[in-house]
Design an enzyme around this catalytic site. Structure first.
Site, PDB file in Angstrom:
ATOM      1  N   HIS A 151       0.834  -1.212   0.000  1.00 13.78           N
ATOM      2  CA  HIS A 151       0.000   0.000   0.000  1.00 13.78           C
ATOM      3  C   HIS A 151       0.875   1.270   0.000  1.00 13.78           C
ATOM      4  CE1 HIS A 151      -3.131  -2.871   1.200  1.00 13.78           C
ATOM      5  NE2 HIS A 151      -2.251  -3.287   2.104  1.00 13.78           N
ATOM      6  N   SER A 281      13.580  20.380 -16.367  1.00 17.61           N
ATOM      7  CA  SER A 281      12.462  21.314 -16.283  1.00 17.61           C
ATOM      8  C   SER A 281      12.888  22.645 -16.877  1.00 17.61           C
ATOM      9  CB  SER A 281      12.046  21.507 -14.814  1.00 17.61           C
ATOM     10  OG  SER A 281      11.179  22.611 -14.678  1.00 17.61           O
TER      11      SER A 281
END
Length: 476
Positions: A151, A281
């Site tokens: 999880h 970026s």
């Protein structure tokens, strides 16, 4: 600057090899090979076709006069008949026997099967090379403990190599599927307008055995074991569905891998390759975005959804055939292959250049390991005379306190110190620290990797060693 739309699959993602398999040149050259196979088989079975005519067809198989075919198609609006005409212009002696008894689907559908089979074989080759790189990675890092997650919450430790073996296992399942599908690929053969072979029965004057033999000969000459036993005018479009389902499975496996890499890159534990001059970026100069893994996921999303097209097409074919499969098929099948090809090139490129930051991996594991070790600590305390139920409650409370120190106060995990200061455990901090060897908590992970590679993966790679040795360069 090009003023027409071109598919990004060709411009950015798919290899030249896969693009050629689905190119017009490949298609039309395959048509000619099929016409040769038909004429030669008809000759061998006693029809009025001569060796000189067959030789003339073979001599002009690859020298396609595209200008003639294109001009003819403008007149007659039929691609197959335009190419029959163009072939006949180059082969005047054989002109009268080209396409004898056949329908358009003889060249169209048989070519589609041939091309999809070649596409599957190229996908298989690339899949094997990805598996080979992953096997090396799994073996190299089979002993490196890392924090496991369920999880995406900290769980029992595993190893970096064991986690890679999970990616590898999924690809092994995909290889099983693709091998099965390649083995299932059979030609349409020469079935006629509604699949009854009536025109060929007429040609062979009612000789059923010769009509059946014609299919066998065509399959053999084109490198297939057999033709489909029954069909309408076309092969069942369910075959397209089955092929694209295999590609969808590969895409799903690659997507899972790419998700894991993106999460690991966020944790700064493992990174995909990042070139010296690469820009992450336009705004944030420090960034190292996992663009290759993101591209895998993006292309995989496309492949996993495009396979619904042939499923719908196969379900809506009326009786012996309709033509509403054509436009959809021309787009969905090639693009699924081109995208899968791009995915596997990216997958190979990423695995080949993975960067492992073992110190970060160990630091994160050690920050959580005291929690993982509590069961062992409790057992040691019981052996020293403690009460199991009382110790369980105490260790639960101390774990909650240590967790709060980490989450609420931003402190280091001090669970070991808390346990050492509690006399009921009877364990010193030195005793407790001896339990902090991560290798004690990875179970059989290293052995599982060794056994999996030795017993499952390496025999596959050895059997396919002639297919190995590829490297993948990505375009952008």
């Amino acid at each position: 600057m090009n003023d027409k739309y071109t598919t990004p699959l060709g411009e950015r993602y798919a290899s030249k090899e896969m693009q050629y398999i689905f190119s017009p040149d490949k298609k039309f050259k395959t048509w000619r090979k099929l016409w040769i196979a038909l004429a030669e088989s008809e000759m061998e079975l006693g029809l009025n076709v001569t060796q000189e005519q067959v030789d003339e067809l073979k001599a002009n198989a690859d020298d396609i006069n595209y200008d003639v075919a294109k001009a003819r198609e403008k007149e007659v609006r039929h691609d197959v008949m335009s190419h029959v005409y163009a072939y006949g212009q180059q082969c005047p002696n054989a002109k009268g026997i080209i396409h004898l008894g056949a329908t358009s689907c003889y060249v169209g559908d048989n070519t589609d099967i041939i091309i999809m089979t070649e596409g599957l074989k190229l996908v298989r080759k690339k899949l094997l090379n990805v598996m080979n790189e992953l096997a090396k990675f799994a073996d190299k890092y089979k002993d490196l403990p890392t924090l496991g997650f369920t999880h995406f919450q900290p769980a029992q430790p595993t190893t970096v190599g064991k986690r890679a073996s999970l990616w590898l296992m999924e690809l092994k399942l995909d290889l099983d599927d693709i091998d099965y599908m390649i083995d299932q690929m059979v030609l349409l053969g020469s079935k006629g307008t509604t699949g009854t072979q009536a025109s060929f029965l007429e040609l062979f004057e009612g000789d059923h055995e010769k009509v059946k033999e014609l299919d066998k000969k065509i399959a053999e000459k084109m490198g297939f074991k057999e033709c489909i036993p029954v069909s309408g005018q076309t092969y069942s479009r369910k075959i397209d569905t089955r092929v694209l389902n295999v590609l969808s499975g590969i895409a799903a496996s690659a997507h899972k891998f790419s998700n894991d890499i993106r999460l690991l890159q966020h944790l700064k534990e493992i990174e995909e390759p990042f070139e010296k001059s690469q820009i992450g970026s336009s705004a944030m100069a420090y960034k190292r975005n996992p663009m290759r893994s993101e591209r895998i996921a993006s292309l995989a999303n496309y492949v996993m959804t495009v396979n619904i097209n042939p499923a719908i097409t196969s379900s809506t074919q009326w009786f012996e055939r309709t033509l509403d499969d054509s436009a959809n098929k021309r787009i969905s099948v090639p693009e699924a292959f081109l995208a899968t090809d791009g995915i596997l090139d990216l997958y190979m490129n990423v695995v080949d250049g993975l960067v492992v930051y073992d110190k970060v991996i160990t630091k994160r594991l050690m920050s959580e390991l005291p929690f993982m070790a509590t069961e062992n600590i409790m057992m040691d305390a019981v052996k020293a005379g403690g009460d199991r139920q009382e110790l369980h409650e105490k260790i639960r409370q101390l774990s909650m306190e240590a967790g709060a120190n980490v989450k609420q106060k931003g402190l280091e995990n001090n669970l070991l110190e808390l346990i050492a200061n509690d006399e009921s455990f009877g364990l010193s901090l030195e005793d407790l620290e001896k339990t902090m060897d991560p290798s004690k908590y990875v179970g059989r992970a290293p052995e599982q990797v060794e056994e999996f590679l030795r017993d499952v993966i390496n025999p596959i790679l050895e059997a396919n060693k002639d297919e190995l040795g590829l490297s993948a360069e990505i375009n952008v």
